[in-house]
Design a protein around this motif. Structure first.
Motif, mmCIF file in Angstrom:
data_model
loop_
_atom_site.group_PDB
_atom_site.id
_atom_site.type_symbol
_atom_site.label_atom_id
_atom_site.label_comp_id
_atom_site.label_asym_id
_atom_site.label_seq_id
_atom_site.Cartn_x
_atom_site.Cartn_y
_atom_site.Cartn_z
ATOM 1 N N VAL A 287 33.309 99.043 -54.598
ATOM 2 C CA VAL A 287 34.189 99.819 -53.716
ATOM 3 C C VAL A 287 34.679 101.072 -54.443
ATOM 4 O O VAL A 287 34.795 102.142 -53.837
ATOM 5 C CB VAL A 287 35.361 98.971 -53.189
ATOM 6 C CG1 VAL A 287 36.361 99.821 -52.427
ATOM 7 C CG2 VAL A 287 34.847 97.863 -52.298
ATOM 8 N N SER B 124 28.658 99.286 -45.591
ATOM 9 C CA SER B 124 29.923 99.976 -45.323
ATOM 10 C C SER B 124 31.046 99.288 -46.080
ATOM 11 O O SER B 124 30.951 98.099 -46.397
ATOM 12 C CB SER B 124 30.220 99.966 -43.822
ATOM 13 O OG SER B 124 30.573 98.657 -43.412
ATOM 14 N N PRO B 125 32.138 100.007 -46.356
ATOM 15 C CA PRO B 125 33.285 99.355 -46.986
ATOM 16 C C PRO B 125 33.788 98.156 -46.167
ATOM 17 O O PRO B 125 34.111 97.106 -46.726
ATOM 18 C CB PRO B 125 34.336 100.462 -47.072
ATOM 19 C CG PRO B 125 33.516 101.721 -47.175
ATOM 20 C CD PRO B 125 32.331 101.466 -46.274
ATOM 21 N N LEU B 126 33.811 98.284 -44.858
ATOM 22 C CA LEU B 126 34.267 97.177 -44.022
ATOM 23 C C LEU B 126 33.267 96.015 -44.065
ATOM 24 O O LEU B 126 33.663 94.844 -44.040
ATOM 25 C CB LEU B 126 34.476 97.653 -42.581
ATOM 26 C CG LEU B 126 35.249 96.719 -41.674
ATOM 27 C CD1 LEU B 126 36.649 96.425 -42.213
ATOM 28 C CD2 LEU B 126 35.331 97.306 -40.273
ATOM 29 N N ARG C 155 34.048 104.596 -52.820
ATOM 30 C CA ARG C 155 35.180 105.485 -52.525
ATOM 31 C C ARG C 155 35.005 106.837 -53.204
ATOM 32 O O ARG C 155 35.289 107.887 -52.619
ATOM 33 C CB ARG C 155 36.487 104.814 -52.967
ATOM 34 C CG ARG C 155 37.741 105.558 -52.573
ATOM 35 C CD ARG C 155 37.956 105.492 -51.061
ATOM 36 N NE ARG C 155 38.968 106.423 -50.629
ATOM 37 C CZ ARG C 155 40.168 106.078 -50.185
ATOM 38 N NH1 ARG C 155 40.515 104.811 -50.129
ATOM 39 N NH2 ARG C 155 41.022 106.991 -49.804
ATOM 40 N N THR D 268 38.002 96.855 -36.389
ATOM 41 C CA THR D 268 38.307 96.835 -37.818
ATOM 42 C C THR D 268 39.429 95.848 -38.112
ATOM 43 O O THR D 268 39.349 95.067 -39.063
ATOM 44 C CB THR D 268 38.692 98.249 -38.300
ATOM 45 O OG1 THR D 268 37.553 99.088 -38.120
ATOM 46 C CG2 THR D 268 39.126 98.268 -39.748
ATOM 47 N N LEU E 225 35.253 103.671 -42.727
ATOM 48 C CA LEU E 225 35.210 102.260 -43.117
ATOM 49 C C LEU E 225 33.955 101.572 -42.583
ATOM 50 O O LEU E 225 33.415 100.681 -43.217
ATOM 51 C CB LEU E 225 36.436 101.516 -42.590
ATOM 52 C CG LEU E 225 37.734 101.704 -43.347
ATOM 53 C CD1 LEU E 225 38.897 101.111 -42.552
ATOM 54 C CD2 LEU E 225 37.646 101.068 -44.719
ATOM 55 N N LEU F 56 41.322 105.173 -45.591
ATOM 56 C CA LEU F 56 40.035 105.571 -45.013
ATOM 57 C C LEU F 56 40.090 105.411 -43.497
ATOM 58 O O LEU F 56 40.518 104.370 -42.997
ATOM 59 C CB LEU F 56 38.896 104.719 -45.576
ATOM 60 C CG LEU F 56 38.536 104.957 -47.037
ATOM 61 C CD1 LEU F 56 37.448 103.978 -47.484
ATOM 62 C CD2 LEU F 56 38.069 106.385 -47.259
ATOM 63 N N LYS G 267 41.996 99.816 -52.368
ATOM 64 C CA LYS G 267 40.922 100.787 -52.527
ATOM 65 C C LYS G 267 40.364 101.268 -51.184
ATOM 66 O O LYS G 267 39.711 102.297 -51.117
ATOM 67 C CB LYS G 267 39.821 100.213 -53.411
ATOM 68 C CG LYS G 267 40.307 100.062 -54.849
ATOM 69 C CD LYS G 267 39.346 99.316 -55.717
ATOM 70 C CE LYS G 267 39.917 99.077 -57.089
ATOM 71 N NZ LYS G 267 40.244 100.255 -57.840
ATOM 72 N N LEU G 268 40.642 100.535 -50.130
ATOM 73 C CA LEU G 268 40.193 100.948 -48.801
ATOM 74 C C LEU G 268 41.281 101.678 -48.020
ATOM 75 O O LEU G 268 41.003 102.288 -46.994
ATOM 76 C CB LEU G 268 39.734 99.725 -48.001
ATOM 77 C CG LEU G 268 38.558 98.958 -48.599
ATOM 78 C CD1 LEU G 268 38.226 97.761 -47.740
ATOM 79 C CD2 LEU G 268 37.347 99.848 -48.789
#
Length: 177
Positions: A164, A59-61, A168, A104, A49, A44, A40-41
């Motif tokens: 997520v 954040s996603p990260l 997204r 990252t 991220l 990006l 799902k990431l």
């Protein structure tokens, strides 16, 4: 007989349809959710991220980093009573916020290292095994079985992988399965 024009979607998520034993289902779904998080990431860019998603504030990260800590707390420190730092200095804010100088790739590698350590503990443990004492759990009455811990992890992953999905969709309109 008509051939499908594209690959048929899976009828079920998670482990293979033939898996029916409890251990295989629990570990299979845990693995599926871990991979779903990464799927799902995918795609990006780094700046996205790392950017907090409005109105969520994380954040996603940062969510990946949080789940690494979750793995550590529940399996290494919790189930295995391994002497590890269970919470980052700085509490929840530090757990969910990726420091500006942290690459990252390092956050992903740290998460994957926690998953590998978890899998190592899980390889020889039985579902009815109780958590060792001395880490998260101090008395026999507090110590849950591995199956209870795995159920907790599954609900944590299900919830966060759903988060997520929402993030997204807010970021770029992509939707998940």
């Amino acid at each position: 007989m008509q051939q499908p024009s594209q690959e048929e979607p899976a009828l079920l998520d998670g482990p293979a349809v033939g898996v029916s034993d409890t251990r295989g289902l629990l570990l299979g779904y845990l693995d599926w959710y871990r991979k779903a998080l990464m799927r799902k990431l995918a795609g990006l860019p780094d700046d996205v991220l790392r950017a907090p998603v409005d109105p969520m504030g994380w954040s996603p990260l940062g969510l990946v980093q949080h789940l690494g800590w979750v793995e550590r707390r529940w399996l290494r420190w919790g189930f295995g009573a391994v002497d590890v730092v269970a919470h980052p200095p700085g509490g929840d804010a530090a757990e969910w916020t990726v420091a500006a100088g942290t690459p990252t790739a390092q956050v992903i590698a740290d998460y994957q290292a926690e998953v590998a350590a978890s899998n190592s503990l899980l390889a020889t443990a039985g579902l009815s095994d109780k958590a060792r004492l001395g880490g998260r759990f101090k008395t026999p009455d507090q110590a849950p079985t591995l199956s209870r811990i795995l159920f907790h992890l599954l609900q944590e992953y299900a919830r966060h992988v759903g988060h997520v999905d929402i993030a997204r969709e807010l970021i770029d309109g992509e939707t998940g399965e």
